[in-house]
Write a protein that holds these residues in place. Structure first.
Motif, PDB file in Angstrom:
ATOM      1  N   VAL A 177       4.341  -5.283  -7.218  1.00 42.66           N
ATOM      2  CA  VAL A 177       4.216  -5.134  -5.774  1.00 42.66           C
ATOM      3  C   VAL A 177       3.917  -3.679  -5.399  1.00 42.66           C
ATOM      4  CG1 VAL A 177       5.406  -5.373  -3.552  1.00 42.66           C
ATOM      5  CG2 VAL A 177       5.806  -7.048  -5.362  1.00 42.66           C
ATOM      6  N   TYR A 178       4.616  -2.751  -6.089  1.00 40.38           N
ATOM      7  CA  TYR A 178       4.499  -1.329  -5.724  1.00 40.38           C
ATOM      8  C   TYR A 178       4.899  -0.485  -6.929  1.00 40.38           C
ATOM      9  CZ  TYR A 178       5.022   2.844  -2.722  1.00 40.38           C
ATOM     10  OH  TYR A 178       4.903   4.081  -2.131  1.00 40.38           O
ATOM     11  N   GLU A 179       4.154   0.558  -7.192  1.00 41.13           N
ATOM     12  CA  GLU A 179       4.392   1.367  -8.399  1.00 41.13           C
ATOM     13  C   GLU A 179       5.775   2.012  -8.414  1.00 41.13           C
ATOM     14  OE1 GLU A 179       2.067   5.343  -6.684  1.00 41.13           O
ATOM     15  OE2 GLU A 179       1.278   4.252  -8.417  1.00 41.13           O
ATOM     16  N   ASP A 180       6.283   2.400  -7.245  1.00 38.28           N
ATOM     17  CA  ASP A 180       7.626   2.975  -7.173  1.00 38.28           C
ATOM     18  C   ASP A 180       8.652   1.852  -7.016  1.00 38.28           C
ATOM     19  OD1 ASP A 180       9.849   4.537  -6.912  1.00 38.28           O
ATOM     20  OD2 ASP A 180       9.225   5.540  -5.061  1.00 38.28           O
ATOM     21  N   LEU A 188      12.036   0.397  -4.238  1.00 40.19           N
ATOM     22  CA  LEU A 188      12.183  -0.956  -3.698  1.00 40.19           C
ATOM     23  C   LEU A 188      13.518  -1.552  -4.112  1.00 40.19           C
ATOM     24  CD1 LEU A 188       8.650  -2.544  -4.293  1.00 40.19           C
ATOM     25  CD2 LEU A 188       9.521  -1.428  -2.236  1.00 40.19           C
ATOM     26  N   ARG A 189      13.869  -1.402  -5.370  1.00 41.33           N
ATOM     27  CA  ARG A 189      15.121  -1.951  -5.893  1.00 41.33           C
ATOM     28  C   ARG A 189      16.325  -1.343  -5.174  1.00 41.33           C
ATOM     29  NH1 ARG A 189      15.601  -0.479 -11.793  1.00 41.33           N
ATOM     30  NH2 ARG A 189      16.653   1.356 -10.934  1.00 41.33           N
ATOM     31  N   ARG A 190      16.275  -0.031  -4.959  1.00 35.43           N
ATOM     32  CA  ARG A 190      17.393   0.659  -4.305  1.00 35.43           C
ATOM     33  C   ARG A 190      17.592   0.161  -2.872  1.00 35.43           C
ATOM     34  NH1 ARG A 190      17.564   5.538  -1.377  1.00 35.43           N
ATOM     35  NH2 ARG A 190      15.440   6.083  -1.989  1.00 35.43           N
ATOM     36  N   TYR A 191      16.485   0.009  -2.135  1.00 35.46           N
ATOM     37  CA  TYR A 191      16.621  -0.422  -0.743  1.00 35.46           C
ATOM     38  C   TYR A 191      16.957  -1.909  -0.624  1.00 35.46           C
ATOM     39  CZ  TYR A 191      15.239   4.018   1.315  1.00 35.46           C
ATOM     40  OH  TYR A 191      15.219   5.339   1.722  1.00 35.46           O
ATOM     41  N   LEU A 192      16.562  -2.717  -1.575  1.00 41.04           N
ATOM     42  CA  LEU A 192      16.957  -4.126  -1.559  1.00 41.04           C
ATOM     43  C   LEU A 192      18.472  -4.255  -1.657  1.00 41.04           C
ATOM     44  CD1 LEU A 192      14.201  -5.704  -3.849  1.00 41.04           C
ATOM     45  CD2 LEU A 192      14.614  -6.282  -1.451  1.00 41.04           C
ATOM     46  N   ILE A 193      19.078  -3.366  -2.431  1.00 42.47           N
ATOM     47  CA  ILE A 193      20.539  -3.338  -2.546  1.00 42.47           C
ATOM     48  C   ILE A 193      21.157  -2.712  -1.303  1.00 42.47           C
ATOM     49  CG2 ILE A 193      22.490  -2.353  -3.816  1.00 42.47           C
ATOM     50  CD1 ILE A 193      21.106  -4.561  -5.349  1.00 42.47           C
ATOM     51  N   GLU A 194      20.613  -1.593  -0.876  1.00 43.70           N
ATOM     52  CA  GLU A 194      21.176  -0.838   0.241  1.00 43.70           C
ATOM     53  C   GLU A 194      21.203  -1.642   1.532  1.00 43.70           C
ATOM     54  OE1 GLU A 194      19.953   3.173   2.711  1.00 43.70           O
ATOM     55  OE2 GLU A 194      19.884   3.261   0.515  1.00 43.70           O
ATOM     56  N   TYR A 195      20.176  -2.440   1.776  1.00 45.94           N
ATOM     57  CA  TYR A 195      20.106  -3.222   3.011  1.00 45.94           C
ATOM     58  C   TYR A 195      20.716  -4.619   2.873  1.00 45.94           C
ATOM     59  CZ  TYR A 195      17.322   0.254   5.473  1.00 45.94           C
ATOM     60  OH  TYR A 195      16.910   1.400   6.098  1.00 45.94           O
ATOM     61  N   GLY A 196      21.319  -4.892   1.723  1.00 44.43           N
ATOM     62  CA  GLY A 196      22.037  -6.156   1.557  1.00 44.43           C
ATOM     63  C   GLY A 196      21.176  -7.361   1.270  1.00 44.43           C
ATOM     64  N   PHE A 197      19.918  -7.153   0.872  1.00 44.58           N
ATOM     65  CA  PHE A 197      19.073  -8.288   0.500  1.00 44.58           C
ATOM     66  C   PHE A 197      19.460  -8.818  -0.885  1.00 44.58           C
ATOM     67  CE2 PHE A 197      16.264  -6.257   3.640  1.00 44.58           C
ATOM     68  CZ  PHE A 197      15.887  -7.362   4.382  1.00 44.58           C
ATOM     69  N   MET A 198      19.899  -7.905  -1.766  1.00 44.36           N
ATOM     70  CA  MET A 198      20.264  -8.288  -3.125  1.00 44.36           C
ATOM     71  C   MET A 198      21.604  -7.664  -3.486  1.00 44.36           C
ATOM     72  SD  MET A 198      16.675  -8.122  -5.318  1.00 44.36           S
ATOM     73  CE  MET A 198      17.155  -9.476  -6.415  1.00 44.36           C
ATOM     74  N   ASP A 199      22.209  -8.221  -4.529  1.00 46.29           N
ATOM     75  CA  ASP A 199      23.438  -7.663  -5.074  1.00 46.29           C
ATOM     76  C   ASP A 199      23.259  -7.533  -6.579  1.00 46.29           C
ATOM     77  OD1 ASP A 199      25.950  -6.612  -5.180  1.00 46.29           O
ATOM     78  OD2 ASP A 199      26.960  -8.337  -4.295  1.00 46.29           O
ATOM     79  N   ARG A 200      24.200  -6.862  -7.237  1.00 47.92           N
ATOM     80  CA  ARG A 200      24.076  -6.660  -8.681  1.00 47.92           C
ATOM     81  C   ARG A 200      25.448  -6.542  -9.315  1.00 47.92           C
ATOM     82  NH1 ARG A 200      21.650  -0.516  -8.114  1.00 47.92           N
ATOM     83  NH2 ARG A 200      23.497   0.420  -7.131  1.00 47.92           N
ATOM     84  N   GLU A 242      13.576  -7.724 -15.854  1.00 47.77           N
ATOM     85  CA  GLU A 242      12.807  -8.786 -15.208  1.00 47.77           C
ATOM     86  C   GLU A 242      12.547  -8.437 -13.741  1.00 47.77           C
ATOM     87  OE1 GLU A 242      13.097 -13.653 -14.606  1.00 47.77           O
ATOM     88  OE2 GLU A 242      14.842 -12.511 -15.291  1.00 47.77           O
ATOM     89  N   LEU A 243      13.578  -7.936 -13.071  1.00 51.88           N
ATOM     90  CA  LEU A 243      13.440  -7.512 -11.682  1.00 51.88           C
ATOM     91  C   LEU A 243      12.412  -6.391 -11.559  1.00 51.88           C
ATOM     92  CD1 LEU A 243      14.568  -7.494  -8.687  1.00 51.88           C
ATOM     93  CD2 LEU A 243      16.107  -5.696  -9.480  1.00 51.88           C
ATOM     94  N   ASN A 244      12.496  -5.415 -12.453  1.00 51.05           N
ATOM     95  CA  ASN A 244      11.573  -4.279 -12.426  1.00 51.05           C
ATOM     96  C   ASN A 244      10.125  -4.727 -12.580  1.00 51.05           C
ATOM     97  OD1 ASN A 244      13.726  -2.570 -12.123  1.00 51.05           O
ATOM     98  ND2 ASN A 244      13.793  -1.938 -14.264  1.00 51.05           N
ATOM     99  N   GLU A 245       9.888  -5.687 -13.462  1.00 51.36           N
ATOM    100  CA  GLU A 245       8.525  -6.184 -13.682  1.00 51.36           C
ATOM    101  C   GLU A 245       7.958  -6.848 -12.432  1.00 51.36           C
ATOM    102  OE1 GLU A 245       6.251  -5.913 -16.151  1.00 51.36           O
ATOM    103  OE2 GLU A 245       7.679  -4.401 -16.864  1.00 51.36           O
ATOM    104  N   SER A 273       0.820  -1.209   0.000  1.00 58.53           N
ATOM    105  CA  SER A 273       0.000   0.000   0.000  1.00 58.53           C
ATOM    106  C   SER A 273       0.856   1.262   0.000  1.00 58.53           C
ATOM    107  CB  SER A 273      -0.922   0.023   1.234  1.00 58.53           C
ATOM    108  OG  SER A 273      -1.769  -1.103   1.249  1.00 58.53           O
ATOM    109  N   LYS A 274       1.846   1.274   0.879  1.00 60.81           N
ATOM    110  CA  LYS A 274       2.707   2.448   1.009  1.00 60.81           C
ATOM    111  C   LYS A 274       4.048   2.027   1.571  1.00 60.81           C
ATOM    112  CE  LYS A 274       2.867   7.044   3.165  1.00 60.81           C
ATOM    113  NZ  LYS A 274       2.185   7.980   4.101  1.00 60.81           N
ATOM    114  N   PHE A 275       5.121   2.575   0.999  1.00 66.95           N
ATOM    115  CA  PHE A 275       6.456   2.269   1.515  1.00 66.95           C
ATOM    116  C   PHE A 275       6.725   3.173   2.715  1.00 66.95           C
ATOM    117  CE2 PHE A 275      11.187   1.997   1.190  1.00 66.95           C
ATOM    118  CZ  PHE A 275      11.254   0.610   1.336  1.00 66.95           C
ATOM    119  N   PRO A 276       7.002   2.595   3.879  1.00 71.82           N
ATOM    120  CA  PRO A 276       7.109   3.377   5.119  1.00 71.82           C
ATOM    121  C   PRO A 276       8.359   4.240   5.209  1.00 71.82           C
ATOM    122  CG  PRO A 276       7.765   1.133   5.529  1.00 71.82           C
ATOM    123  CD  PRO A 276       7.262   1.162   4.114  1.00 71.82           C
ATOM    124  N   VAL A 277       8.318   5.184   6.105  1.00 77.38           N
ATOM    125  CA  VAL A 277       9.463   6.056   6.374  1.00 77.38           C
ATOM    126  C   VAL A 277      10.395   5.411   7.396  1.00 77.38           C
ATOM    127  CG1 VAL A 277      10.173   8.291   7.289  1.00 77.38           C
ATOM    128  CG2 VAL A 277       8.137   8.133   5.845  1.00 77.38           C
TER     129      VAL A 277
END
Length: 249
Positions: A220-223, A227-239, A212-215, A182-186
């Protein structure tokens, strides 16, 4: 899904896999690949029952459990490069003199390091016994949400009980099947719980093209860029450096 190290038993860490009684399946700790109990698995031209299949998988795909443990990026395995080198040679069955010759040190140095390994193991056992006596098996209101092994900047943001985590998910997502945010929290604490939930949409060991990742994230969420930036920033994903491929860490 991969688990956090505290959720594994010692034997599961040593084996590199676990058995999930509920779903009757063996799961690789390193990549999350599943082997349903009772099925026959075809790997590299050979056929294996499930338990042997996951063992062969770890040997062929992760170079064996010992190598996988030492090579894995894990903040809990606090060994120096020299200690890892010595452990590898001991594991290969080399004598103190052979190890000393290969590393350019004296045999007494190797014997001292082996003594220190044993002392550290004793300390770990005593600490674990004391920890389990004090904390026992926590309830959902006490048990903390596990921290992924590749987490960055671990601090108070990661201190969330499972009960709190469930409440965050219920209020943040308008739908869980399919997943709709619904909304990405602060608040950072809520971000971590939400991102952890989103990672369930991806497979360990699989690489995703950026499109593919973007799709996937867009559903999940229009922005999806946030989501992609924070997945990298918090170490959930790498690229990759050119940002063309992404994967779960």
């Amino acid at each position: 899904m991969k688990q956090e190290v505290m959720e594994y038993t010692i034997d599961e860490i040593k084996d590199g896999f676990r058995f999930e009684e509920k779903d009757k399946k063996y799961i690789c700790n390193h990549c999350g690949r599943e082997f349903i109990d009772g099925e026959i698995h075809h790997i590299d031209g050979r056929f294996f029952e499930s338990r042997l299949a996951v063992k062969f998988h770890i040997k062929s795909e992760h170079h064996g459990q010992f190598s996988a443990l030492l090579e894995k990026e894990n903040k809990y395995l606090t060994l120096t490069e020299n200690q890892i080198a010595i452990l590898r040679l001991i594991y290969k069955g080399q004598s103190d003199n052979e190890i000393a010759g290969e590393l350019g040190v004296s045999p007494s140095t190797i014997r001292h390091q082996k003594f220190m390994f044993r002392e550290k193991a004793k300390q770990a056992k005593m600490y674990l016994a004391a920890y389990e006596l004090v904390f026992g098996e926590p309830t959902a209101a006490e048990k903390l949400v596990s921290i992924h092994n590749s987490a960055t900047m671990v601090d108070d943001r990661y201190i969330t009980t499972e009960e709190e985590g469930e409440k965050i998910i219920k209020t943040a997502f308008s739908s869980l099947t399919p997943l709709r945010l619904s909304k990405f929290p602060v608040k950072q604490k809520k971000k971590i719980i939400i991102l952890k939930k989103i990672t369930e949409l991806f497979e360990y060991g699989k690489r995703y093209q950026e499109s593919e990742l973007n799709e996937i994230l867009k559903k999940v969420y229009e922005d999806f860029v946030t989501l992609r930036r924070y997945l990298i920033e918090y170490g959930f994903m790498d690229r990759t450096k050119d940002c063309t491929e992404y994967w779960l860490k």
